[in-house]
Design an enzyme around this catalytic site. Structure first.
Site, PDB file in Angstrom:
ATOM      1  N   LYS A 127       1.058  -1.112   0.009  1.00 56.01           N
ATOM      2  CA  LYS A 127      -0.055  -0.197   0.053  1.00 56.01           C
ATOM      3  C   LYS A 127       1.064   1.395  -0.049  1.00 56.01           C
ATOM      4  CE  LYS A 127      -4.057   0.773   2.161  1.00 56.01           C
ATOM      5  NZ  LYS A 127      -5.212   0.840   1.209  1.00 56.01           N
TER       6      LYS A 127
HETATM    7  N1  PMP Z   1      -7.572  -3.077  -3.169  1.00 51.91           N
HETATM    8  C1  PMP Z   1      -7.117  -2.022  -3.057  1.00 51.91           C
HETATM    9  C2  PMP Z   1      -6.418  -1.237  -4.214  1.00 51.91           C
HETATM   10  C3  PMP Z   1      -7.184  -1.316  -2.041  1.00 51.91           C
HETATM   11  O1  PMP Z   1      -6.539   0.101  -1.656  1.00 51.91           O
HETATM   12  C4  PMP Z   1      -7.874  -1.874  -0.819  1.00 51.91           C
HETATM   13  C5  PMP Z   1      -7.939  -1.151   0.413  1.00 51.91           C
HETATM   14  N2  PMP Z   1      -6.829  -1.219   1.185  1.00 51.91           N
HETATM   15  C6  PMP Z   1      -8.201  -3.036  -0.854  1.00 51.91           C
HETATM   16  C7  PMP Z   1      -8.181  -3.698  -2.056  1.00 51.91           C
HETATM   17  C8  PMP Z   1      -8.985  -4.022   0.232  1.00 51.91           C
HETATM   18  O2  PMP Z   1      -8.076  -4.176   0.958  1.00 51.91           O
HETATM   19  P1  PMP Z   1      -8.480  -4.451   2.581  1.00 51.91           P
HETATM   20  O3  PMP Z   1      -9.589  -5.355   2.611  1.00 51.91           O
HETATM   21  O4  PMP Z   1      -7.206  -4.853   3.290  1.00 51.91           O
HETATM   22  O5  PMP Z   1      -8.870  -2.999   3.208  1.00 51.91           O
END
Ligand code: PMP
Length: 295
Positions: free
Chosen positions: A153
């Site tokens: 991220k």
């Molecule tokens: N894909 C992207 C591009 C994201 O930014 C997120 C949010 N973090 C997710 C998927 C979902 O991830 P998570 O379930 O860990 O929040």
């Protein structure tokens, strides 16, 4: 919207007023997008305030930092403990938690040893709202995994997300769905995507998408409910033969999709397996699954 004059953030080892916090103008994160972050939620549960899957989120923050050559000096356990303190100081129970690791002054394209950590918390409704969504196939693709670490991220990656969401909204949709560099469906700008066909769920495999913590929770719930989940590549056209679909992510939670481009999903959402998963997710995060509280 995000803070008031009383809001407190954790900044480089101290709890300070958000309004008093300062950031240097020459920092590398602002100029080149080299910083890493997380999106986490806490819930007001019968057992008190609980951060959902705190360890998984802070471990992913470490993974992201390591990939970008950023040295993060707090352990996941320390970060979790600091966050609980911060929630309490801000008198928040149901909250969104945003740790951001940003860098010091550096105009070169090299890593920097000056690493800053800020954790912010605020009250935030479901990111994509509560209503079923209209989703558009984006003209943008997710970044090629050979151009960056897609499972990290990283701040800069989100310019791609902003372009996709903006395009979708300009075309009258609520959100975008992006393909990968091979034209297979990847994910949304800030959430993972599933569709349902004949009771079975299908989602993109890891490799070209963020490994969502909510996605992993959906897998766990589906297993418990004996709903089959298939991880495989599929083209956008296949979605137009599906019964139902949803996005999932920490900020959005699990949210149903009513329409993809011109195609309206035929199944009554309430009767879909996807909707069972949505309800169970809601109960799981609120920690009242085992207490016979029906939501
Ligand atoms: N894909 C992207 C591009 C994201 O930014 C997120 C949010 N973090 C997710 C998927 C979902 O991830 P998570 O379930 O860990 O929040």
């Amino acid at each position: 919207m995000y803070y008031s004059e009383n809001s407190v953030v954790f900044l480089n080892g101290n709890f300070v007023k958000a309004a008093d916090a300062k950031v240097g103008l020459y920092n590398q994160t602002m100029h080149y997008g080299n910083g890493v972050f997380e999106g986490i939620r806490s819930y007001d549960t019968p057992d008190g305030t609980r951060i959902f899957k705190a360890k998984e989120h802070f471990d992913r923050l470490h993974y992201s930092a390591e990939k970008m050559h950023i040295k993060l000096k707090y352990s996941s356990e320390e970060l979790e403990q600091i966050t609980y303190q911060l929630l309490e100081m801000n008198d928040l129970k149901d909250a969104y938690i945003r740790p951001l690791v940003y860098l010091g002054d550096n105009m070169s394209l090299t890593p920097t040893d000056e690493v800053h950590l800020v954790i912010m918390v605020w009250e935030w409704g479901k990111y994509l709202g509560d209503k079923m969504l209209k989703v558009m196939l984006s003209s943008f693709q997710r970044p090629n995994p050979k151009s960056c670490f897609v499972q990290a991220k990283v701040v800069g990656h989100y310019t791609n997300s902003i372009l996709a969401t903006t395009e979708a909204k300009q075309n009258g949709f609520d959100e975008a769905l992006l393909t990968d560099m091979n034209g297979y469906v990847a994910e949304g700008p800030g959430a993972n995507f599933f569709f349902e066909k004949d009771g079975k769920l299908v989602t993109a495999p890891l490799g070209n998408i963020l490994s969502g913590i909510t996605r992993a929770t959906v897998f766990e719930i589906a297993k418990e409910l004996q709903i089959e989940v298939e991880e495989r590549f599929f083209k956008p056209e296949e979605i137009e033969t599906a019964d139902a679909a949803f996005f999932c992510g920490t900020a959005a939670e699990v949210i149903g999709i009513e329409q993809f481009n011109d195609y309206k999903f035929p199944m009554n959402w309430e009767e879909s397996n996807s909707s069972f998963i949505q309800r169970k997710y809601k109960r799981r995060v609120a920690f009242n699954e085992y207490q016979n509280v029906y939501l």
